[in-house]
Design a protein around this motif. Sequence first.
Motif, PDB file in Angstrom:
ATOM      1  N   THR A   9       0.847  -1.179   0.000  1.00 62.17           N
ATOM      2  CA  THR A   9       0.000   0.000   0.000  1.00 62.17           C
ATOM      3  C   THR A   9       0.883   1.229   0.000  1.00 62.17           C
ATOM      4  O   THR A   9       1.989   1.219   0.520  1.00 62.17           O
ATOM      5  CB  THR A   9      -0.937   0.049   1.223  1.00 62.17           C
ATOM      6  N   GLU A  10       0.403   2.267  -0.583  1.00 56.74           N
ATOM      7  CA  GLU A  10       1.149   3.516  -0.651  1.00 56.74           C
ATOM      8  C   GLU A  10       0.205   4.653  -0.339  1.00 56.74           C
ATOM      9  O   GLU A  10      -0.714   4.894  -1.120  1.00 56.74           O
ATOM     10  CB  GLU A  10       1.748   3.678  -2.055  1.00 56.74           C
ATOM     11  N   LEU A  30      -5.783  -3.779  -3.033  1.00 66.04           N
ATOM     12  CA  LEU A  30      -5.127  -2.484  -3.240  1.00 66.04           C
ATOM     13  C   LEU A  30      -4.005  -2.585  -4.273  1.00 66.04           C
ATOM     14  O   LEU A  30      -3.764  -1.652  -5.037  1.00 66.04           O
ATOM     15  CB  LEU A  30      -4.610  -1.931  -1.914  1.00 66.04           C
ATOM     16  N   ARG A  31      -3.347  -3.725  -4.327  1.00 65.57           N
ATOM     17  CA  ARG A  31      -2.315  -3.943  -5.344  1.00 65.57           C
ATOM     18  C   ARG A  31      -2.957  -3.964  -6.747  1.00 65.57           C
ATOM     19  O   ARG A  31      -2.413  -3.397  -7.694  1.00 65.57           O
ATOM     20  CB  ARG A  31      -1.580  -5.246  -5.073  1.00 65.57           C
ATOM     21  N   ALA A  32      -4.117  -4.596  -6.868  1.00 70.61           N
ATOM     22  CA  ALA A  32      -4.822  -4.629  -8.156  1.00 70.61           C
ATOM     23  C   ALA A  32      -5.227  -3.218  -8.579  1.00 70.61           C
ATOM     24  O   ALA A  32      -5.095  -2.843  -9.744  1.00 70.61           O
ATOM     25  CB  ALA A  32      -6.054  -5.527  -8.061  1.00 70.61           C
ATOM     26  N   ARG A  33      -5.713  -2.426  -7.622  1.00 74.33           N
ATOM     27  CA  ARG A  33      -6.118  -1.052  -7.939  1.00 74.33           C
ATOM     28  C   ARG A  33      -4.896  -0.215  -8.335  1.00 74.33           C
ATOM     29  O   ARG A  33      -4.953   0.584  -9.265  1.00 74.33           O
ATOM     30  CB  ARG A  33      -6.837  -0.447  -6.729  1.00 74.33           C
ATOM     31  N   GLN A  38      -1.285   2.711 -12.237  1.00 74.93           N
ATOM     32  CA  GLN A  38       0.006   2.733 -12.911  1.00 74.93           C
ATOM     33  C   GLN A  38      -0.160   2.667 -14.434  1.00 74.93           C
ATOM     34  O   GLN A  38       0.623   3.253 -15.168  1.00 74.93           O
ATOM     35  CB  GLN A  38       0.897   1.595 -12.418  1.00 74.93           C
ATOM     36  N   MET A  39      -1.183   1.973 -14.904  1.00 77.76           N
ATOM     37  CA  MET A  39      -1.455   1.954 -16.344  1.00 77.76           C
ATOM     38  C   MET A  39      -1.775   3.354 -16.843  1.00 77.76           C
ATOM     39  O   MET A  39      -1.298   3.766 -17.907  1.00 77.76           O
ATOM     40  CB  MET A  39      -2.622   1.014 -16.657  1.00 77.76           C
ATOM     41  N   VAL A  40      -2.586   4.076 -16.088  1.00 77.68           N
ATOM     42  CA  VAL A  40      -2.936   5.445 -16.482  1.00 77.68           C
ATOM     43  C   VAL A  40      -1.679   6.299 -16.534  1.00 77.68           C
ATOM     44  O   VAL A  40      -1.508   7.108 -17.446  1.00 77.68           O
ATOM     45  CB  VAL A  40      -3.977   6.057 -15.515  1.00 77.68           C
ATOM     46  N   GLU A  41      -0.784   6.093 -15.590  1.00 77.86           N
ATOM     47  CA  GLU A  41       0.438   6.876 -15.529  1.00 77.86           C
ATOM     48  C   GLU A  41       1.406   6.523 -16.646  1.00 77.86           C
ATOM     49  O   GLU A  41       2.209   7.355 -17.050  1.00 77.86           O
ATOM     50  CB  GLU A  41       1.119   6.667 -14.168  1.00 77.86           C
ATOM     51  N   SER A  42       1.340   5.306 -17.169  1.00 82.32           N
ATOM     52  CA  SER A  42       2.349   4.873 -18.133  1.00 82.32           C
ATOM     53  C   SER A  42       1.876   4.786 -19.586  1.00 82.32           C
ATOM     54  O   SER A  42       2.701   4.891 -20.498  1.00 82.32           O
ATOM     55  CB  SER A  42       2.935   3.523 -17.715  1.00 82.32           C
ATOM     56  N   ALA A 160     -10.720  -7.401  -5.934  1.00 81.20           N
ATOM     57  CA  ALA A 160      -9.390  -7.577  -6.524  1.00 81.20           C
ATOM     58  C   ALA A 160      -9.484  -8.294  -7.873  1.00 81.20           C
ATOM     59  O   ALA A 160      -8.849  -7.882  -8.853  1.00 81.20           O
ATOM     60  CB  ALA A 160      -8.488  -8.355  -5.577  1.00 81.20           C
ATOM     61  N   LEU A 161     -10.280  -9.352  -7.933  1.00 79.75           N
ATOM     62  CA  LEU A 161     -10.432 -10.105  -9.181  1.00 79.75           C
ATOM     63  C   LEU A 161     -11.034  -9.236 -10.277  1.00 79.75           C
ATOM     64  O   LEU A 161     -10.572  -9.257 -11.426  1.00 79.75           O
ATOM     65  CB  LEU A 161     -11.304 -11.339  -8.934  1.00 79.75           C
ATOM     66  N   HIS A 162     -12.048  -8.449  -9.938  1.00 81.24           N
ATOM     67  CA  HIS A 162     -12.699  -7.569 -10.910  1.00 81.24           C
ATOM     68  C   HIS A 162     -11.689  -6.565 -11.485  1.00 81.24           C
ATOM     69  O   HIS A 162     -11.600  -6.388 -12.705  1.00 81.24           O
ATOM     70  CB  HIS A 162     -13.864  -6.850 -10.224  1.00 81.24           C
TER      71      HIS A 162
END
Length: 180
Positions: A9-10, A30-33, A38-42, A160-162
């Motif tokens: 978590t961050e 939270l890792r899935a979110r 991170q996708m949006v950022e990259s 998380a799965l979703h």
Amino acid sequence: MDDRPLLATEPPLPADDFIPALWVPLTRALRARRRLIQMVESLPGPVWLKDSAAPAWSRRDVLAHLAASDRRYHDVLIAVLNGSPLEEWKPDPSVPSLELDRANALGAERFQGQSVDALAEQLQAGAEKSTMYFAALTEDQVLMRMGFAGNGLSLLEAWALHDNQHADDIINGPTMMRTL
């Protein structure tokens, strides 16, 4: 008990704020979110308008769907926190149905026209709100039936799965490399 941070978590969350049984599934959710954010950022902006692997949805539409679906999870948690166990059947978001299709369409409309960055902010806000609700659950409430989920643990796993399934829809779209 000492305050121990939850992993992944961050910023780190004090683990003592949560029922111990929630630590691992909450970290996974939270890792899935974080993966989505991170996708949006990259990923470059134009990529978000391209088709995803989800039929008839752009990658941006997938983000809008995820932002909108947080409300369903929050509604369930709020009901349980208010002492209303959800014993009756609710549509399982993992099983396709006309009712679920309508809910998804309404949710996507709610975020129509928002930028990818605004959707990422919604996803972050949704994660923060979910974390707050899960932190408020008592041990007894964690074990209560939660609508489409058997209990709080399975609700976290479903969340998380979703997120992970739809993150895969984004990166595995027809015109993107599968190595992201």
